[in-house]
Design a protein around this motif. Structure first.
Motif, PDB file in Angstrom:
ATOM      1  N   GLY A  41      24.884  -2.939   5.581  1.00 11.94           N
ATOM      2  CA  GLY A  41      23.291  -2.334   6.681  1.00 11.94           C
ATOM      3  C   GLY A  41      22.580  -1.619   5.155  1.00 11.94           C
ATOM      4  N   GLY A  42      22.118  -1.213   5.529  1.00 14.35           N
ATOM      5  CA  GLY A  42      20.637  -0.507   4.240  1.00 14.35           C
ATOM      6  C   GLY A  42      19.380  -0.569   5.138  1.00 14.35           C
ATOM      7  N   VAL A  43      18.880  -0.483   3.723  1.00  7.63           N
ATOM      8  CA  VAL A  43      17.479  -0.422   4.060  1.00  7.63           C
ATOM      9  C   VAL A  43      16.826  -1.043   2.839  1.00  7.63           C
ATOM     10  N   LYS A  44      15.973  -2.189   3.261  1.00  5.68           N
ATOM     11  CA  LYS A  44      14.900  -2.918   1.756  1.00  5.68           C
ATOM     12  C   LYS A  44      13.236  -1.804   2.262  1.00  5.68           C
ATOM     13  N   LEU A  45      12.430  -2.519   0.639  1.00  7.79           N
ATOM     14  CA  LEU A  45      11.131  -1.728   1.376  1.00  7.79           C
ATOM     15  C   LEU A  45      10.507  -3.364   2.131  1.00  7.79           C
ATOM     16  N   SER A  46       9.484  -2.938   2.604  1.00  6.34           N
ATOM     17  CA  SER A  46       9.560  -3.412   3.688  1.00  6.34           C
ATOM     18  C   SER A  46       7.984  -4.765   2.969  1.00  6.34           C
ATOM     19  N   ARG A  47       8.012  -4.094   2.651  1.00  6.62           N
ATOM     20  CA  ARG A  47       6.002  -5.646   1.543  1.00  6.62           C
ATOM     21  C   ARG A  47       7.006  -4.709  -0.051  1.00  6.62           C
ATOM     22  N   PRO A  48       6.179  -5.002  -0.601  1.00  2.00           N
ATOM     23  CA  PRO A  48       5.795  -4.991  -2.583  1.00  2.00           C
ATOM     24  C   PRO A  48       6.098  -3.957  -2.395  1.00  2.00           C
ATOM     25  N   ALA A  49       6.851  -3.251  -3.508  1.00  2.00           N
ATOM     26  CA  ALA A  49       6.143  -2.120  -4.375  1.00  2.00           C
ATOM     27  C   ALA A  49       4.682  -1.404  -4.986  1.00  2.00           C
ATOM     28  N   ALA A  50       3.833  -2.822  -5.578  1.00  2.00           N
ATOM     29  CA  ALA A  50       2.752  -1.863  -5.346  1.00  2.00           C
ATOM     30  C   ALA A  50       2.296  -2.585  -4.592  1.00  2.00           C
ATOM     31  N   ALA A  51       2.263  -3.001  -2.920  1.00  2.00           N
ATOM     32  CA  ALA A  51       1.123  -2.779  -1.842  1.00  2.00           C
ATOM     33  C   ALA A  51       1.514  -1.647  -1.527  1.00  2.00           C
ATOM     34  N   ILE A  52       2.552  -1.049  -1.243  1.00  2.00           N
ATOM     35  CA  ILE A  52       2.954   0.680  -0.985  1.00  2.00           C
ATOM     36  C   ILE A  52       2.134   1.470  -1.733  1.00  2.00           C
ATOM     37  N   SER A  53       1.744   2.837  -1.118  1.00  2.12           N
ATOM     38  CA  SER A  53       0.989   3.272  -2.312  1.00  2.12           C
ATOM     39  C   SER A  53       1.163   5.271  -1.803  1.00  2.12           C
ATOM     40  N   VAL A  54       1.276   6.111  -2.588  1.00  5.26           N
ATOM     41  CA  VAL A  54       1.896   7.717  -2.519  1.00  5.26           C
ATOM     42  C   VAL A  54       1.387   8.509  -1.031  1.00  5.26           C
ATOM     43  N   ALA A  55       0.180   7.931  -0.770  1.00  6.31           N
ATOM     44  CA  ALA A  55      -0.467   8.388   0.118  1.00  6.31           C
ATOM     45  C   ALA A  55       0.747   7.664   1.687  1.00  6.31           C
ATOM     46  N   ASP A  56       0.719   6.591   0.993  1.00  7.82           N
ATOM     47  CA  ASP A  56       1.790   5.916   2.698  1.00  7.82           C
ATOM     48  C   ASP A  56       2.576   6.414   2.607  1.00  7.82           C
ATOM     49  N   ILE A  57       3.277   7.241   1.425  1.00  7.11           N
ATOM     50  CA  ILE A  57       4.409   7.325   1.723  1.00  7.11           C
ATOM     51  C   ILE A  57       4.661   8.776   2.294  1.00  7.11           C
ATOM     52  N   ILE A  58       3.775   9.966   1.608  1.00  5.42           N
ATOM     53  CA  ILE A  58       3.577  10.534   2.298  1.00  5.42           C
ATOM     54  C   ILE A  58       2.883  11.330   3.744  1.00  5.42           C
TER      55      ILE A  58
ATOM     56  N   ASN B 146     -11.453  16.063   1.287  1.00  2.00           N
ATOM     57  CA  ASN B 146     -10.432  15.067   1.580  1.00  2.00           C
ATOM     58  C   ASN B 146      -9.898  14.053   1.218  1.00  2.00           C
ATOM     59  N   GLY B 147     -11.387  13.253   0.995  1.00  2.00           N
ATOM     60  CA  GLY B 147     -10.702  11.671   0.833  1.00  2.00           C
ATOM     61  C   GLY B 147     -10.860  11.133  -0.935  1.00  2.00           C
ATOM     62  N   ALA B 148     -11.726  12.350  -1.820  1.00  2.00           N
ATOM     63  CA  ALA B 148     -10.789  12.378  -3.225  1.00  2.00           C
ATOM     64  C   ALA B 148      -9.648  12.060  -2.754  1.00  2.00           C
ATOM     65  N   VAL B 149      -9.025  13.309  -3.234  1.00  2.99           N
ATOM     66  CA  VAL B 149      -7.766  13.859  -2.634  1.00  2.99           C
ATOM     67  C   VAL B 149      -6.939  12.228  -2.529  1.00  2.99           C
ATOM     68  N   ARG B 150      -7.357  11.792  -1.147  1.00  2.00           N
ATOM     69  CA  ARG B 150      -6.589  10.520  -0.635  1.00  2.00           C
ATOM     70  C   ARG B 150      -6.856   9.246  -1.267  1.00  2.00           C
ATOM     71  N   GLY B 151      -7.796   9.388  -1.504  1.00  5.84           N
ATOM     72  CA  GLY B 151      -8.049   8.492  -2.579  1.00  5.84           C
ATOM     73  C   GLY B 151      -7.524   7.729  -3.671  1.00  5.84           C
ATOM     74  N   ALA B 152      -7.203   9.683  -4.610  1.00 10.81           N
ATOM     75  CA  ALA B 152      -6.696   9.474  -6.189  1.00 10.81           C
ATOM     76  C   ALA B 152      -4.465   9.311  -5.029  1.00 10.81           C
ATOM     77  N   LEU B 153      -4.580   9.273  -4.243  1.00  9.72           N
ATOM     78  CA  LEU B 153      -2.967   9.339  -3.716  1.00  9.72           C
ATOM     79  C   LEU B 153      -2.688   7.822  -3.284  1.00  9.72           C
TER      80      LEU B 153
END
Length: 136
Positions: A63-80, A116-123
């Protein structure tokens, strides 16, 4: 403004997972060893990242983990947001929050959503692929 250690570690773990994107799965032990993040924290973060739909998890032998979608489709904002909830520079930006003593007389409050929108947009503009060089 500073990210919590947990959010920082989540970005580190997701980056490590992205570097293993060609493999079927990566174990929590490997993530911990490669990143230096303690196993207990890895388990906590994997749970949050799976719950947010950013990782897929398989239990048991092999077992283990893997990305659920391509790395290009995951943003830093998503992770945070998976770890900390919605990005909000101040409490008055969060919907439903009305606990500020200045509410009603604050001349800055109407402008916080733009900040807030600008920060989220950047992330949101920084993808996991851009952090790791993982395939898009």
């Amino acid at each position: 403004m500073r990210l919590s250690n947990l959010a920082d570690y989540a970005v580190v773990l997701m980056s490590a997972a992205a570097r293993h994107c060609g493999e079927p799965r990566i174990s929590a032990a490997t993530l911990s060893a490669e990143t230096g993040v303690p196993m207990t924290t890895v388990h906590k973060l994997v749970h949050l990242l799976v719950k947010a739909g950013l990782l897929r998890s398989v239990r048991g032998a092999g077992g283990g983990v893997k990305l659920s979608r391509p790395a290009a489709a995951i943003s830093v904002a998503d992770i945070i947001e998976a770890v900390e909830g919605p990005i909000a520079m101040t409490a008055c930006v969060e919907s439903g929050r009305h606990d500020c003593v200045l509410e009603g007389s604050c001349s800055v409050q109407p402008h916080w959503s733009a900040v807030n929108g600008a920060v989220r947009g950047a992330l949101s503009g920084v993808t996991l692929a851009s952090l790791t060089g993982a395939p898009a």
